[in-house]
Scaffold this motif. Sequence first.
Motif, mmCIF file in Angstrom:
data_model
loop_
_atom_site.group_PDB
_atom_site.id
_atom_site.type_symbol
_atom_site.label_atom_id
_atom_site.label_comp_id
_atom_site.label_asym_id
_atom_site.label_seq_id
_atom_site.Cartn_x
_atom_site.Cartn_y
_atom_site.Cartn_z
ATOM 1 N N UNK A 72 0.849 -1.192 0.000
ATOM 2 C CA UNK A 72 0.000 0.000 0.000
ATOM 3 C C UNK A 72 0.881 1.236 0.000
ATOM 4 N N UNK A 73 0.377 2.297 -0.631
ATOM 5 C CA UNK A 73 1.112 3.559 -0.730
ATOM 6 C C UNK A 73 0.193 4.704 -0.339
ATOM 7 N N UNK A 74 0.684 5.592 0.513
ATOM 8 C CA UNK A 74 0.026 6.870 0.767
ATOM 9 C C UNK A 74 1.065 7.958 0.526
ATOM 10 N N UNK A 75 1.119 8.474 -0.706
ATOM 11 C CA UNK A 75 2.170 9.448 -0.985
ATOM 12 C C UNK A 75 1.867 10.819 -0.380
ATOM 13 N N UNK A 76 0.661 11.006 0.169
ATOM 14 C CA UNK A 76 0.393 12.223 0.944
ATOM 15 C C UNK A 76 0.981 12.122 2.344
ATOM 16 N N UNK A 77 1.331 10.912 2.763
ATOM 17 C CA UNK A 77 1.846 10.701 4.113
ATOM 18 C C UNK A 77 3.345 10.880 4.200
ATOM 19 N N UNK A 78 3.908 10.378 5.291
ATOM 20 C CA UNK A 78 5.337 10.523 5.525
ATOM 21 C C UNK A 78 5.683 11.713 6.380
ATOM 22 N N UNK A 79 4.732 12.170 7.207
ATOM 23 C CA UNK A 79 4.928 13.386 8.013
ATOM 24 C C UNK A 79 5.660 13.020 9.305
ATOM 25 N N UNK A 80 6.945 12.786 9.163
ATOM 26 C CA UNK A 80 7.738 12.072 10.161
ATOM 27 C C UNK A 80 8.316 12.938 11.262
ATOM 28 N N UNK A 81 8.146 14.258 11.206
ATOM 29 C CA UNK A 81 8.735 15.124 12.228
ATOM 30 C C UNK A 81 7.818 15.369 13.424
ATOM 31 N N UNK A 82 6.523 15.216 13.252
ATOM 32 C CA UNK A 82 5.601 15.509 14.349
ATOM 33 C C UNK A 82 5.885 14.616 15.546
ATOM 34 N N UNK A 83 5.948 15.233 16.737
ATOM 35 C CA UNK A 83 6.162 14.475 17.961
ATOM 36 C C UNK A 83 4.857 14.236 18.693
ATOM 37 N N UNK A 84 4.954 13.626 19.852
ATOM 38 C CA UNK A 84 3.726 13.330 20.604
ATOM 39 C C UNK A 84 2.949 14.588 20.947
ATOM 40 N N UNK A 85 3.633 15.664 21.223
ATOM 41 C CA UNK A 85 2.938 16.861 21.691
ATOM 42 C C UNK A 85 3.453 18.124 21.014
#
Length: 378
Positions: free
Chosen positions: A102-115
């Motif tokens: 599966x691919x979600x090329x809109x995703x990959x938002x890897x910098x967001x932390x828990x808070x």
Amino acid sequence: MAPVRLDLTQRLSAAFELFDRPGVRILTPTVASDELLASVHDPGYIQAVRAVSSGAEPHRQDLGLGTEDNPVFPHIHEASARILGGSVDAAEAVWTGKVRHAVNFAGGLHHAGRSRASGFCIYNDCAAAIQRLLDLGAERVAYVDLDAHHGDGVESIFWHDPRVLTISIHETGISLFPGSGFANDAGGPQALGSVVNVAVPPGTGDSGYLRAVHAVVPQLLGVFAPEVLVTQHGCDGHGEDPLTNLRLSVDGQRQLVLDAADWARDFAGDRWFATGGGGYSPFSVVPRVWTHLVAVATGRPLPSGTRIPHEWRLEAARAAGAAGPVGLAGIPETMSDGGDVWWRSWESGYDPADAVDQTIMATRKEIFPYHGLDPWFD
């Protein structure tokens, strides 16, 4: 992060009829509930995002909301929650066997932390997808981040969880945001060796980056034996990208997609969920790289020299014209940069004077012993 890069990727993939291939289907992403968001984010942070999204608060800069990197806009909560919901839905479809890839090329938002929001990322869809896999019963999930920037948010969320192996190959934090992700970052006390960082020097191109990836990733995946592979394909390591200092080509990034498919097959039972990520050349780079990703994930790679349909080039030129007078001359004609994807394997020897080899060895010396591997020979 302009939405045009997603639109042009979708249009280019459709122009090559990738969505019409046998067995391919489009999943409509759901807007994640607060309960789902809370699997990786603090409830207070979610409420803060909701407040700025509705206009109840102008910003929350203490949480990274309303900064230069994370400007506030109407419905920021719904837009970000839909991206996360799509990644969770996709990962669940892979785990339950509805799909193999599966691919979600809109995703990959890897910098967001828990808070905290960070680096254009509000909610961390990669982390939420991994958490859903764990909640569904996965005991080992591997995450490989191929963005030019360190995947710090995903790493921090699973810092203490030995069930998740996070590997990030990125430009060193000495020269690039977020300024983290070094070889001696190895995970929490009960999860040592589950965090892996290869911080390559500025100017690294296809050959050096591929050498770094192949000197670390397959060895660790072979030992860790993940039940599912999650990969992040930020394409901001391209030589044209305005925000980074790496020198990869579309051909090198296509090769990384092919490698990811091989890792999924060889180490994870062919369970593979892939996302997009960074990438700030929206007309010449991003659509080509992520269309290659869709083509590989749907079972038949596009030859690197494939000519791009003329109609798509016209659409891209019109879109680029809104941002500046680019014209057709600024739109690529093929799916290749003519890059050379040859790379020198680690088995051919270690050069102590080479900056890429230095960072590879630093990571191998730090991490490999935790997995019973010899940093010099494995």
